[in-house]
Design an enzyme around this catalytic site. Structure first.
Site, PDB file in Angstrom:
ATOM      1  N   LYS A   1       0.856  -1.192   0.000  1.00  0.00           N
ATOM      2  CA  LYS A   1       0.000   0.000   0.000  1.00  0.00           C
ATOM      3  C   LYS A   1       0.890   1.239   0.000  1.00  0.00           C
ATOM      4  CE  LYS A   1      -0.386   0.895   4.958  1.00  0.00           C
ATOM      5  NZ  LYS A   1       0.561   2.028   4.947  1.00  0.00           N
TER       6      LYS A   1
ATOM      7  N   ASP B   1      -1.759  -0.620  10.675  1.00  0.00           N
ATOM      8  CA  ASP B   1      -2.000  -0.801   9.241  1.00  0.00           C
ATOM      9  C   ASP B   1      -2.826  -2.046   8.927  1.00  0.00           C
ATOM     10  OD1 ASP B   1      -0.504   1.453   8.847  1.00  0.00           O
ATOM     11  OD2 ASP B   1       1.229   0.435   7.974  1.00  0.00           O
TER      12      ASP B   1
END
Length: 265
Positions: A8, A135
């Site tokens: 990401k 995350d």
């Protein structure tokens, strides 16, 4: 079971000073899944009383110690009373220490896969954040783009709501995230520059402006070569932002070009 563990990027990153008795930093960011950069993970149930984790590059087994992966396996076993054990084979392609969430992605994919194999569907995001990492909920969510806040436990799905054309520039630098956050904590004065409500509104109108990463300057102080590359990318005409604590950059470009990943040797 074979699964992909995607990277990401963080588009903008506002970090808040830690409050008393709170060990984690609250933050705001827009997370974007990068499906062109991923690790391959194989999960096999084994007849042992311990889990077995192995890492590979394209040709050989390599040494990588991920405390987060083992911590995740322990958390799964304690939380859900799972008795089975697993061999985990991870073929690494996401660079380590690049600000792309590789370790968190691996942990999330392993968690999701094992719980699926065990027939368990419920996951408490706040518990995951508190025990494992900020995350991980994004990688569990299935969202391709999300506005993330509340230490990572609150996600607003932005998938498909704007089109962003960018390059991910990968530097061959393993950034120590802990040191970058320590630099941030040592800085007494801090002003939040990002207004994510405005940023999201602008992105939906194809406007890219006033997006900041609060960790960027602290990373540059520790790694001058990353600052040098940043200035070089600016001269090339990119709107450039550090992803996470570094070392990768999001380089926003004209929307008629395809998204791509560029590796720095």
């Amino acid at each position: 079971m074979k699964v992909k563990s995607f990277a990401k990027i963080d588009l903008g990153y506002s970090v808040y000073k830690k409050r008393k008795n709170i060990t984690k930093h609250d933050f705001e960011s827009i997370f974007i899944l990068v499906e062109s950069v991923y690790d391959d993970i194989e999960i096999i149930k084994i007849d042992k009383n311990v889990d077995d984790v192995h890492y590979y590059n394209e040709t050989n087994e390599i040494y990588v110690y991920s405390r987060l992966v083992y911590k995740t396996l322990e958390w799964i076993r304690q939380t859900y009373r799972i008795k089975n054990h697993y061999r985990i084979n991870i073929k690494k392609r996401i660079p380590i220490g690049a600000g792309l969430g590789g370790g968190s992605s691996n942990a999330a994919v392993i968690m999701k896969s094992i719980l699926e194999l065990e027939g368990i569907k419920e996951i408490n995001y706040k518990d995951v954040v508190n025990k494992l990492g900020a995350d991980i909920p994004f990688f569990l969510s299935g969202y391709k783009t999300a506005y993330v806040s509340d230490c990572g436990s609150t996600l607003e799905d932005l998938s498909g709501q704007f089109k962003l054309s960018y390059e991910v520039h990968l530097m061959n630098v393993n950034v120590n995230t802990k040191l970058v956050f320590e630099k941030f904590d040592d800085n007494q004065w801090h002003v939040i520059k990002n207004n994510f409500k405005t940023i999201i509104k602008n992105l939906k109108e194809n406007i890219v402006t006033n997006i900041y990463n609060d960790l960027q300057e602290h990373c540059f102080e520790l790694y001058p070569n990353i600052r040098y590359k940043y200035n070089e990318l600016l001269r090339e005409g990119f709107y450039t932002i550090l992803s996470g604590a570094g070392s990768s950059f999001i380089c926003i470009k004209l929307k008629d070009k395809e998204n791509q990943v560029i590796h720095e040797n």
